[in-house]
Design a protein around this motif. Structure first.
Motif, PDB file in Angstrom:
ATOM      1  N   TYR A   5       3.795  22.118  55.735  1.00  0.00           N
ATOM      2  CA  TYR A   5       3.623  20.679  55.741  1.00  0.00           C
ATOM      3  C   TYR A   5       4.280  19.998  54.543  1.00  0.00           C
ATOM      4  O   TYR A   5       4.634  18.833  54.605  1.00  0.00           O
ATOM      5  CB  TYR A   5       2.132  20.330  55.808  1.00  0.00           C
ATOM      6  CG  TYR A   5       1.853  19.030  56.520  1.00  0.00           C
ATOM      7  CD1 TYR A   5       2.138  17.815  55.901  1.00  0.00           C
ATOM      8  CD2 TYR A   5       1.331  18.999  57.811  1.00  0.00           C
ATOM      9  CE1 TYR A   5       1.915  16.614  56.547  1.00  0.00           C
ATOM     10  CE2 TYR A   5       1.104  17.802  58.470  1.00  0.00           C
ATOM     11  CZ  TYR A   5       1.403  16.616  57.840  1.00  0.00           C
ATOM     12  OH  TYR A   5       1.198  15.430  58.486  1.00  0.00           O
TER      13      TYR A   5
ATOM     14  N   THR B 208      -6.294  27.030  44.278  1.00  0.00           N
ATOM     15  CA  THR B 208      -7.752  27.003  44.387  1.00  0.00           C
ATOM     16  C   THR B 208      -8.324  28.415  44.311  1.00  0.00           C
ATOM     17  O   THR B 208      -7.612  29.372  44.055  1.00  0.00           O
ATOM     18  CB  THR B 208      -8.180  26.355  45.714  1.00  0.00           C
ATOM     19  OG1 THR B 208      -7.757  27.206  46.785  1.00  0.00           O
ATOM     20  CG2 THR B 208      -7.559  24.983  45.890  1.00  0.00           C
TER      21      THR B 208
ATOM     22  N   PHE C  67      -6.487  22.588  67.999  1.00  0.00           N
ATOM     23  CA  PHE C  67      -5.882  22.192  69.266  1.00  0.00           C
ATOM     24  C   PHE C  67      -4.695  23.104  69.537  1.00  0.00           C
ATOM     25  O   PHE C  67      -4.141  23.650  68.589  1.00  0.00           O
ATOM     26  CB  PHE C  67      -5.448  20.723  69.224  1.00  0.00           C
ATOM     27  CG  PHE C  67      -4.393  20.388  68.197  1.00  0.00           C
ATOM     28  CD1 PHE C  67      -3.045  20.736  68.367  1.00  0.00           C
ATOM     29  CD2 PHE C  67      -4.730  19.694  67.025  1.00  0.00           C
ATOM     30  CE1 PHE C  67      -2.077  20.420  67.420  1.00  0.00           C
ATOM     31  CE2 PHE C  67      -3.752  19.374  66.075  1.00  0.00           C
ATOM     32  CZ  PHE C  67      -2.443  19.734  66.271  1.00  0.00           C
TER      33      PHE C  67
ATOM     34  N   LEU D 270      -1.489  11.956  56.214  1.00  0.00           N
ATOM     35  CA  LEU D 270      -1.488  13.172  55.411  1.00  0.00           C
ATOM     36  C   LEU D 270      -0.296  13.072  54.471  1.00  0.00           C
ATOM     37  O   LEU D 270       0.827  12.777  54.892  1.00  0.00           O
ATOM     38  CB  LEU D 270      -1.388  14.388  56.322  1.00  0.00           C
ATOM     39  CG  LEU D 270      -2.465  14.422  57.421  1.00  0.00           C
ATOM     40  CD1 LEU D 270      -2.314  15.649  58.302  1.00  0.00           C
ATOM     41  CD2 LEU D 270      -3.866  14.353  56.835  1.00  0.00           C
TER      42      LEU D 270
ATOM     43  N   GLU E 179     -11.210  16.581  68.248  1.00  0.00           N
ATOM     44  CA  GLU E 179     -12.517  16.226  67.687  1.00  0.00           C
ATOM     45  C   GLU E 179     -13.370  15.494  68.713  1.00  0.00           C
ATOM     46  O   GLU E 179     -14.587  15.686  68.780  1.00  0.00           O
ATOM     47  CB  GLU E 179     -12.308  15.395  66.410  1.00  0.00           C
ATOM     48  CG  GLU E 179     -11.783  16.275  65.261  1.00  0.00           C
ATOM     49  CD  GLU E 179     -10.943  15.519  64.232  1.00  0.00           C
ATOM     50  OE1 GLU E 179     -10.932  14.272  64.270  1.00  0.00           O
ATOM     51  OE2 GLU E 179     -10.285  16.180  63.412  1.00  0.00           O
TER      52      GLU E 179
ATOM     53  N   ARG F 144      -5.694  24.335  54.322  1.00  0.00           N
ATOM     54  CA  ARG F 144      -6.418  23.339  55.112  1.00  0.00           C
ATOM     55  C   ARG F 144      -6.995  23.923  56.388  1.00  0.00           C
ATOM     56  O   ARG F 144      -8.030  23.487  56.863  1.00  0.00           O
ATOM     57  CB  ARG F 144      -5.489  22.177  55.476  1.00  0.00           C
ATOM     58  CG  ARG F 144      -5.037  21.370  54.289  1.00  0.00           C
ATOM     59  CD  ARG F 144      -6.163  20.534  53.746  1.00  0.00           C
ATOM     60  NE  ARG F 144      -5.778  19.926  52.483  1.00  0.00           N
ATOM     61  CZ  ARG F 144      -6.638  19.350  51.653  1.00  0.00           C
ATOM     62  NH1 ARG F 144      -7.935  19.291  51.942  1.00  0.00           N
ATOM     63  NH2 ARG F 144      -6.212  18.823  50.525  1.00  0.00           N
TER      64      ARG F 144
ATOM     65  N   ARG G  48       3.969  18.992  60.265  1.00  0.00           N
ATOM     66  CA  ARG G  48       4.011  19.949  61.369  1.00  0.00           C
ATOM     67  C   ARG G  48       2.631  20.554  61.560  1.00  0.00           C
ATOM     68  O   ARG G  48       1.834  20.600  60.653  1.00  0.00           O
ATOM     69  CB  ARG G  48       5.071  21.040  61.165  1.00  0.00           C
ATOM     70  CG  ARG G  48       5.369  21.464  59.769  1.00  0.00           C
ATOM     71  CD  ARG G  48       6.278  22.674  59.717  1.00  0.00           C
ATOM     72  NE  ARG G  48       7.688  22.414  59.974  1.00  0.00           N
ATOM     73  CZ  ARG G  48       8.537  21.916  59.099  1.00  0.00           C
ATOM     74  NH1 ARG G  48       8.116  21.606  57.884  1.00  0.00           N
ATOM     75  NH2 ARG G  48       9.806  21.730  59.405  1.00  0.00           N
ATOM     76  N   ASP G  49       2.375  21.040  62.773  1.00  0.00           N
ATOM     77  CA  ASP G  49       1.065  21.621  63.055  1.00  0.00           C
ATOM     78  C   ASP G  49       1.062  23.110  62.719  1.00  0.00           C
ATOM     79  O   ASP G  49       2.051  23.636  62.202  1.00  0.00           O
ATOM     80  CB  ASP G  49       0.634  21.350  64.501  1.00  0.00           C
ATOM     81  CG  ASP G  49       1.496  22.107  65.512  1.00  0.00           C
ATOM     82  OD1 ASP G  49       2.455  22.780  65.105  1.00  0.00           O
ATOM     83  OD2 ASP G  49       1.211  22.015  66.723  1.00  0.00           O
TER      84      ASP G  49
ATOM     85  N   GLU H  33      -1.349  28.432  38.740  1.00  0.00           N
ATOM     86  CA  GLU H  33      -0.268  27.493  39.004  1.00  0.00           C
ATOM     87  C   GLU H  33       0.982  27.911  38.249  1.00  0.00           C
ATOM     88  O   GLU H  33       0.889  28.484  37.159  1.00  0.00           O
ATOM     89  CB  GLU H  33      -0.682  26.078  38.582  1.00  0.00           C
ATOM     90  CG  GLU H  33      -1.601  25.424  39.591  1.00  0.00           C
ATOM     91  CD  GLU H  33      -1.953  23.995  39.234  1.00  0.00           C
ATOM     92  OE1 GLU H  33      -1.052  23.137  39.320  1.00  0.00           O
ATOM     93  OE2 GLU H  33      -3.104  23.758  38.860  1.00  0.00           O
TER      94      GLU H  33
ATOM     95  N   ILE I 283       3.038  24.254  49.587  1.00  0.00           N
ATOM     96  CA  ILE I 283       1.820  23.703  48.978  1.00  0.00           C
ATOM     97  C   ILE I 283       1.107  22.678  49.856  1.00  0.00           C
ATOM     98  O   ILE I 283       0.131  22.063  49.428  1.00  0.00           O
ATOM     99  CB  ILE I 283       2.102  23.103  47.578  1.00  0.00           C
ATOM    100  CG1 ILE I 283       3.095  21.951  47.671  1.00  0.00           C
ATOM    101  CG2 ILE I 283       2.606  24.185  46.628  1.00  0.00           C
ATOM    102  CD1 ILE I 283       3.188  21.138  46.395  1.00  0.00           C
ATOM    103  N   GLY I 284       1.558  22.493  51.078  1.00  0.00           N
ATOM    104  CA  GLY I 284       0.770  21.740  52.042  1.00  0.00           C
ATOM    105  C   GLY I 284       0.603  20.265  51.750  1.00  0.00           C
ATOM    106  O   GLY I 284       1.477  19.628  51.159  1.00  0.00           O
TER     107      GLY I 284
ATOM    108  N   VAL J 154      -1.582  28.447  55.679  1.00  0.00           N
ATOM    109  CA  VAL J 154      -1.009  29.276  56.750  1.00  0.00           C
ATOM    110  C   VAL J 154       0.465  29.534  56.547  1.00  0.00           C
ATOM    111  O   VAL J 154       0.946  30.645  56.788  1.00  0.00           O
ATOM    112  CB  VAL J 154      -1.164  28.697  58.187  1.00  0.00           C
ATOM    113  CG1 VAL J 154      -2.443  29.142  58.809  1.00  0.00           C
ATOM    114  CG2 VAL J 154      -0.958  27.224  58.240  1.00  0.00           C
TER     115      VAL J 154
ATOM    116  N   LEU K  67     -10.980  14.754  58.241  1.00  0.00           N
ATOM    117  CA  LEU K  67     -11.255  16.047  57.615  1.00  0.00           C
ATOM    118  C   LEU K  67     -12.755  16.166  57.310  1.00  0.00           C
ATOM    119  O   LEU K  67     -13.340  17.252  57.418  1.00  0.00           O
ATOM    120  CB  LEU K  67     -10.408  16.198  56.342  1.00  0.00           C
ATOM    121  CG  LEU K  67      -9.965  17.611  55.983  1.00  0.00           C
ATOM    122  CD1 LEU K  67      -9.432  18.399  57.165  1.00  0.00           C
ATOM    123  CD2 LEU K  67      -8.928  17.576  54.875  1.00  0.00           C
TER     124      LEU K  67
ATOM    125  N   LEU L 203     -10.877  23.503  58.927  1.00  0.00           N
ATOM    126  CA  LEU L 203     -10.984  22.945  60.276  1.00  0.00           C
ATOM    127  C   LEU L 203     -12.048  23.682  61.075  1.00  0.00           C
ATOM    128  O   LEU L 203     -12.328  24.850  60.827  1.00  0.00           O
ATOM    129  CB  LEU L 203      -9.639  23.041  60.996  1.00  0.00           C
ATOM    130  CG  LEU L 203      -8.432  22.458  60.264  1.00  0.00           C
ATOM    131  CD1 LEU L 203      -7.168  22.644  61.096  1.00  0.00           C
ATOM    132  CD2 LEU L 203      -8.648  20.995  59.923  1.00  0.00           C
TER     133      LEU L 203
ATOM    134  N   PRO M  16       1.093  26.168  64.417  1.00  0.00           N
ATOM    135  CA  PRO M  16       2.126  27.108  64.859  1.00  0.00           C
ATOM    136  C   PRO M  16       3.500  26.802  64.282  1.00  0.00           C
ATOM    137  O   PRO M  16       4.268  27.717  63.965  1.00  0.00           O
ATOM    138  CB  PRO M  16       2.134  26.966  66.394  1.00  0.00           C
ATOM    139  CG  PRO M  16       1.195  25.902  66.744  1.00  0.00           C
ATOM    140  CD  PRO M  16       0.378  25.554  65.553  1.00  0.00           C
TER     141      PRO M  16
END
Ligand SMILES: Cc1cc2nc3c(=O)[nH]c(=O)nc-3n(C[C@H](O)[C@H](O)[C@H](O)COP(=O)(O)OP(=O)(O)OC[C@H]3O[C@@H](n4cnc5c(N)ncnc54)[C@H](O)[C@@H]3O)c2cc1C
Ligand SMILES: Cc1cc2nc3c(=O)[nH]c(=O)nc-3n(C[C@H](O)[C@H](O)[C@H](O)COP(=O)(O)OP(=O)(O)OC[C@H]3O[C@@H](n4cnc5c(N)ncnc54)[C@H](O)[C@@H]3O)c2cc1C
Ligand code: SF4
Ligand code: SF4
Lengths: 252, 568, 430
Positions: C396, C35, C49, C352, C269, C41, C401-402, C79, C188-189, C13, C213, C45, C404
């Protein structure tokens, strides 16, 4: 919709109420499945003619959802919607239908729960009122009256008349306004009912009897309708003229 | 239009989101029986690449000239499907969206049959409208290449400077006499413990020195007109009225500290807020002479006490101030009575550990049993129910500090009305989408950042400031915005020039002009936002609100009510 | 003449948002994703939330918008291998791994996947589902182009025979492409921590201890079990517990930080479980409930009041597996007690951690990492800038961080890159 179930049509504005309805969905707040939603960009788009047409075609309830006052995406659309819906309610009353069948609510994009609540409540209310009943002629007259310029001006100008006054600078009080509206709506509605009766040629007396109106009232309307060239004299029967509506008139 | 109607209907399972409630195959079968429908199919996810591919190939194979998708909500997916139609050579407005998920399967989860019936009705209504759709074209209009940022706290300053660096002129509007916002009042900042004043000084200097930032201090917004690309902002600057033309607007008006009147014996002297403590420390009072015991109470007024939310910053802020006091004067006992502790993220957890090491004592109370402050004979006692020990612990205190939440500024409501952007239930400005559009408003060209959107720390306020700058730079860099294709038009043959439309249009998009035939109303396309109020007001019903025409709405409504094709 | 282009590394994202903003502002973007599909990620999901928006439903249009944008070139299976130059004029080498399928020809029909005889665990589904050797990772993958898993492929030739588009290319070779850009954004999360090393939880040893996950894939309607939360023995769950901070806020492995999203994803969850199985009992064992974001506290209130999710303060010291494969969790709610909670499934909210390969990438980019291997910031309160000029960091991989916040951060780096490309600002000071 299955026969027997009450049918509700909703007109929701895209920005607030429709989004609120979506949020109800995303949050899985459940409500009865009687409503069929039609999206419009603004509640101000909803024309009384369309509302009355919806009843004419058999809706047991009509729901209009807009933004809270002040939140309208287009500033004042919801204000105008309110006035138009009041007008539609008056006409419903004339046609012998409970005005509560028409409901306007302000629901914001973050009020998913409230939307579901309002839906539950409104569906319950309509169920209690039961299936809608009206004379087709009467509802048609209401539809045509809503399309007429006089009531349309009044519905839109109401705010101005209340706040700034008319051309002569006379500011109306709420009470005067209500009386004016009641009178105008009744007049228009009667005129349109007469117009509908004149699909077949009729005399003033006949109409007065059929519509249970005073002959002088009918006569006045007939004169008006003639002036606007909506009807014409059909023939003179025993010294009494009969009138008939001109073709292609009569609204949709 | 004499072309033969060829409508294609695509019904989405959305995994089980729709398919688990609505009998999708039955709806497809039903759809294929409807008038003008030449093709109906279902997709596991119509929005997936293969779903979109099958729309495109169906358009070609069946020569579709109208497309109906029944799936989720037009609010998120309409652009995608419109674009797909366009790629297959169909005008993007010959597409109709039917919402059978958010407004059907998700809200009637336990009434499978009725939900299926409703889905059929909705599809029938969509098909009826689709039959009446007309191709439309979008218009473009130029963008005034400058920005207005309201609020010169850290987030607004960040946004303004970044837009300026992106090459555009910025008006930074601040109601106070100076920039800096909340930080002006703070002592030191977590987690670096640098002085707020020093931190601000550099940032303010950078803003002041940038040639493309125009500062308007002691200025307040009087009125806002216009639309994305062409806003007009009327200011009262030091008593003088100013008018600014701008392409975009950013709201960065921050938040204020909640006033705990009537809570915890708050008196502003012995029982104070964290902000009052900061001001005390800033005055050089960090030794807190004569004070032996400091007790901080978290969530005062928050998380269900007065406001419902957690204010995100107060835990760290308390830890910071507790640690600073303890380090400046190890003899002072500092307690923090808390429920949860929001020491989230990479650095804060460590900072919290450091505070513990410095000797700050942490006591946890359950939220149902918040601490009580008891004042007697000039003495303060904070009675804390200790969650782990399951007993009350009375703490004597010379100073009680309440960690109160951030709340919206009182004048935000006025601003929200002027800008026509919403506040949420927590009264903070409400973004366009909680997940995907954190710094946009639903209204084009207006953005938000910082604590105006909700409580957050400096770093996140800065991050949002940059984010808002990016979103706002897009129309400026493009130089134009594409305006709605969905606008109204006047049938001059019917119009009598009464002008009632002009009086209701909030954008001045309809005006009565002299024509050869006499006075007639005329619509200015780029100004029109497509609300349709003029159409429903027109006394002669001469105005057509495209894409939501009387005929289309009536067709939808009548089709909903009448199951058979008797609708005329 | 500086290059009016930006490189974005990582198509989650954060990376997608950065790419999209830049592209909309008229800047060319090369989006490099390791990938087969962009999405990151969030695509894995089920819901998100605190609104319970369906993740893929709201993400898919964004992925498509990104992929179809005229200013964005998406390079998947790619890459970065080298960079030269400096802010304003980087020259980037990108290695494109072969897909063994002609991208221009494949229309994503999936005929190859249906004939392929190989069965391989699908990483996207957390190895809970078998895919064939010719595959896409998930239904809504963007681009929708199949790939062959050559390591596992036995070269039977069936896919080539069946492909109507003649798109199979067994002989494709890796390829190096070069791009010139003014600025670089790294996004790259994260990876979830493999909790097998934390022996007290029994992950890997006990049948019914899974990670969060994995749970997201299980409860997802499009996941391996079609949305059913079932144990290894095929039984549906009745009592299920989440354990928070597994490997996080833990000094043992130098991971003292809080991952910031797990309290809320566990809450989510648990709510989702109750929606699927109203009779189930759900527990969340936690230390501090991190409910600090917009609408989070309200979300937790709903979980407690409307869904009867039970929050228990206490970190388990030990988990034991019973003969019936149920699990006994031992924890201490107050200083003088140890309690036992029996459940039939345990979900670990694992820490994480920075993505695999982050060190190699940082080396290539010449940027520093911090002590936990998140990208290090040049200075504090400057959350977008790495230690090298012209290289920015989003999402991330800079710090927890989430979604948003990742999106805002993605946009934030876009503005920084715009400063370079549009404003010609090579001044490093913020
Ligand atoms: C007691 C306390 C301590 C804190 N300590 C820390 C800390 O140590 N570390 C940390 O990271 N964070 C801390 N914070 C949080 C930090 O203050 C905020 O993250 C930050 O101030 C947010 O910046 P902002 O620009 O969004 O809003 P603000 O700083 O509130 O700035 C908003 C600006 O907008 C102006 N404004 C408002 N309305 C209008 C209007 N209508 N027209 C024009 N201008 C307007 C205001 O005057 C103000 O200048 C603390 C907060 C508090 C309350
Ligand atoms: C179980 C779980 C549930 C969650 N639930 C929620 C939720 O409900 N709501 C919420 O807001 N957040 C949730 N989150 C957090 C959310 O997933 C993250 O905030 C977000 O996905 C991070 O986005 P990103 O773009 O930074 O990274 P990622 O999504 O990880 O994307 C990074 C991308 O970069 C690629 N990549 C990695 N290395 C390289 C390389 N060297 N070269 C090229 N490409 C590379 C990866 O393949 C990936 O596509 C949850 C997290 C977990 C673990
Ligand atoms: S940040 Fe801490 S003190 Fe503030 S409301 Fe949240 S939990 Fe309470
Ligand atoms: S978010 Fe919650 S579970 Fe995750 S590390 Fe932080 S405190 Fe632990």
């Amino acid at each position: 919709m299955k026969e027997g179930e009450v049918k509700i049509i909703g007109f929701l504005c895209n920005w607030c109420c429709y989004a609120g309805a979506d949020l109800a969905g995303v949050s899985r707040f459940q409500y009865p499945p009687n409503i069929r939603i039609i999206r419009v960009m603004c509640s101000g788009r909803v024309d009384p003619v369309i509302i009355l047409d919806t009843f004419l075609w058999g809706a047991d309830g009509v729901f209009i959802g807009g933004c809270h006052p002040g939140d309208c995406h287009y500033m004042q659309g919801n204000y105008y919607a309110e006035k138009k819906i009041e007008m539609a309610k008056r006409l419903l009353k004339e046609a012998g239908v409970e005005p509560e069948r028409l409901r306007l609510e302000w629901v914001s994009a973050s009020e998913g729960e409230r939307f579901a609540g309002v839906m539950r409540e409104f569906t319950e209310e309509i169920k209690e009122l039961g299936k809608i009943k009206f004379e087709k002629d009467e509802m048609e007259a209401a539809c045509i009256a809503a399309a007429d310029y006089r009531l349309r001006i009044l519905a839109t100008k109401e705010k101005e008349l209340l706040e700034e006054g008319n051309k002569y600078g006379e500011v109306f009080t709420r009470h005067e306004m209500n009386r004016l509206l009641d009178d105008m709506v009744r007049e228009e509605y009667e005129a349109k009912k007469i117009l509908l009766k004149l699909k077949k040629p009729k005399s003033v007396k006949e109409i007065a009897a059929e519509l249970n109106l005073k002959p002088n009232v009918v006569f006045r309307h007939i004169m008006d309708l003639r002036r606007y060239e909506l009807i014409e004299v059909h023939e003179i029967r025993d010294n009494t003229p009969t009138y008939v509506a001109k073709v292609e008139e009569g609204g949709e | 239009m004499t072309e033969e109607l060829r409508i294609g209907v695509f019904i989405c399972h959305c995994g089980i989101n729709i398919g688990g409630v609505v009998d999708v195959p039955a709806v497809v079968e039903y759809a294929s029986t409807l008038e003008n429908v030449v093709h109906a199919e279902r997709n596991l996810y119509t929005c997936s690449s293969d779903g979109l591919e099958s729309i495109k190939s169906a358009i070609n194979e069946y020569e579709l000239n109208r497309v109906v998708v029944a799936s989720c909500t037009p609010r998120t997916h309409e652009p995608l499907f419109r674009a797909t139609c366009e790629e297959a050579g169909l005008n993007r407005y010959l597409f109709e969206f039917v919402n059978i998920r958010d407004q059907c399967s998700w809200v009637h989860m336990h009434e499978l049959e009725k939900a299926t019936e409703k889905a059929k009705d909705l599809v029938r209504m969509g098909v009826a409208k689709a039959a009446l759709l007309e191709p439309l074209e979008e218009l473009t209009s130029e963008v005034t290449p400058s920005a207005v940022v309201i609020g010169a706290g850290i987030s607004g300053m960040t946004a303004a400077l970044s837009i300026a660096k992106n090459g555009f002129h910025v008006h930074l509007i601040e109601k106070k006499r100076e920039m800096g916002g909340m930080l002006r009042r703070l002592y030191k900042l977590y987690p670096t413990e640098e002085l707020a004043a020093e931190f601000l000084e550099q940032r303010i200097k950078a803003v002041e020195e940038h040639e493309r930032v125009e500062l308007h201090l002691s200025a307040s917004i009087k009125a806002v007109e216009g639309y994305v690309g062409k806003f007009k902002v009327i200011l009262d600057e030091n008593g003088a009225e100013k008018s600014i033309d701008t392409g975009v607007i950013i709201v960065a008006t921050g938040a204020k500290e909640f006033e705990p009147e009537g809570l915890y014996e708050y008196d502003g002297e012995k029982v104070i807020t964290q902000l009052q403590l900061e001001e005390k420390l800033k005055r050089g009072d960090s030794k807190l002479d004569g004070i032996e015991n400091v007790v901080m109470i978290q969530c005062a007024g928050a998380r269900g006490e007065v406001v419902g939310y957690c204010s995100k910053i107060c835990c760290m802020n308390a830890i910071k101030n507790a640690k600073l006091i303890k380090e400046a004067n190890p003899d002072i006992n500092v307690f923090i009575a808390h429920n949860e502790l929001q020491a989230y993220g990479e650095e804060y957890e460590l900072y919290y550990r450091d505070a513990k090491k410095a000797g700050v004592r942490f006591l946890r109370f359950p939220l149902e049993r918040r601490p009580k402050v008891i004042k007697s004979e000039g003495k303060l006692v904070v009675d804390v129910f200790h969650e782990r020990l399951q007993m009350n612990i009375p703490l004597e205190a010379d100073l009680v500090v309440l960690s109160v939440p951030l709340v919206q500024n009182p004048d935000a409501e006025k601003l929200s009305k002027m800008l026509k952007v919403p506040l949420g239930q927590d009264k903070f400005f409400f973004e366009a989408h909680v997940k995907l559009r954190p710094v946009d408003f639903a209204t084009d060209g207006i953005f938000l950042c910082g604590t105006a959107q909700g409580p957050k720390d400096i770093e996140e306020s800065i991050s949002q400031g940059y984010a808002a700058a990016s979103r706002a730079t897009i129309p400026l860099a493009k130089g134009y915005v594409s305006s709605e294709a969905i606008i109204s038009s006047v049938d001059e043959a019917i119009c009598v020039g009464c002008g009632i439309c002009e009086s209701v249009c909030p954008y001045g998009a309809v005006e009565v002009v002299e024509t050869e035939e006499g006075r007639r109303a005329k619509v200015t396309g780029v100004k029109c936002k497509g609300c349709g109020t003029c159409g429903s007001s027109c006394i002669k019903r001469a105005i057509k609100m495209h894409h939501f025409t009387d005929e289309q709405l009536i067709a939808q409504e009548r089709t909903a009510l009448v199951t058979e094709e008797v609708v005329s | 003449m500086k290059d009016r282009a930006v490189l974005v590394i990582g198509g989650g994202v954060a990376g997608m948002q950065a790419a999209f903003d830049l592209a909309e502002a008229g800047i060319k973007v090369c989006l490099v994703e390791r990938t087969l599909s962009i999405g990151g990620r969030m695509a894995q999901l089920d819901k998100t939330f605190p609104t319970n928006d369906c993740a893929i439903c709201i993400l898919a249009p964004k992925m498509m918008d990104c992929y179809r944008h005229e200013n964005i070139e998406v390079l998947t299976l790619s890459e970065v291998t080298a960079i030269e130059g400096e802010i304003g004029s980087f020259k980037v080498k990108i290695r494109r791994k072969p897909r063994f399928v002609d991208e221009a020809k494949c229309n994503g029909c999936g005929d190859c996947a249906r004939v392929c005889p190989m069965g391989i665990l699908n990483k996207f589904d957390m190895d809970l589902r078998v895919r064939s050797g010719a595959y896409i990772p998930f239904m809504q993958a963007v681009p929708l182009i199949y790939a062959l898993d050559r390591d596992k492929c036995m070269r039977c030739g069936l896919c080539e025979a069946v492909c109507g588009k003649d798109a199979i290319r067994y002989d494709q070779k890796p390829e190096i492409v070069e791009r010139n850009v003014s600025a670089i954004i790294v996004a790259i999360g994260f990876d979830p921590l493999d909790p097998s090393g934390l022996t007290e939880y029994g992950y890997g040893r006990y049948d019914n201890v899974i990670t969060a996950l994995e749970f997201e894939r299980l409860i997802c309607a499009a996941g391996p079990t079609g949305g059913h939360v079932i144990r290894k023995d095929g039984k549906e769950v009745k009592r299920i517990a989440w354990i928070q901070c597994v490997g996080a806020r833990d000094t043992r492995d130098n991971r003292p930080y809080c991952c910031s999203v797990c309290c809320m994803h566990a809450t989510k969850e648990a709510i989702l479980t109750k929606e699927h199985y109203p009779e189930a009992a759900t527990f969340v064992l936690y230390t501090d409930l991190r409910c600090f974001g917009k609408g989070f506290q309200e979300y937790v209130n709903r979980a407690e009041d409307d869904y009867e999710v039970k929050y228990i303060r206490g970190k388990p010291g030990e988990i034991r597996e019973k003969e019936n494969k149920n699990l006994e969790i031992f924890y201490s709610p107050s200083s003088d007690r140890v309690e036992k909670l029996e459940v039939d499934m345990v979900v670990l909210s694992t820490a994480l951690i920075p993505s695999e390969g982050v060190e190699a990438l940082a080396e290539i980019l010449g940027t520093e990492l911090d002590k936990y291997k998140f990208f290090k910031l040049k200075d504090s309160y400057n959350p977008t800038e790495t230690t090298r000029a012209g290289i920015f960091v989003a999402g991330y991989c800079q710090a927890p961080r989430d979604i948003p916040e990742c999106i805002a951060h993605g946009s934030a780096t876009a503005s920084r890159a715009m400063e370079v490309v549009l404003g010609g600002s090579y001044d490093r000071r913020a």
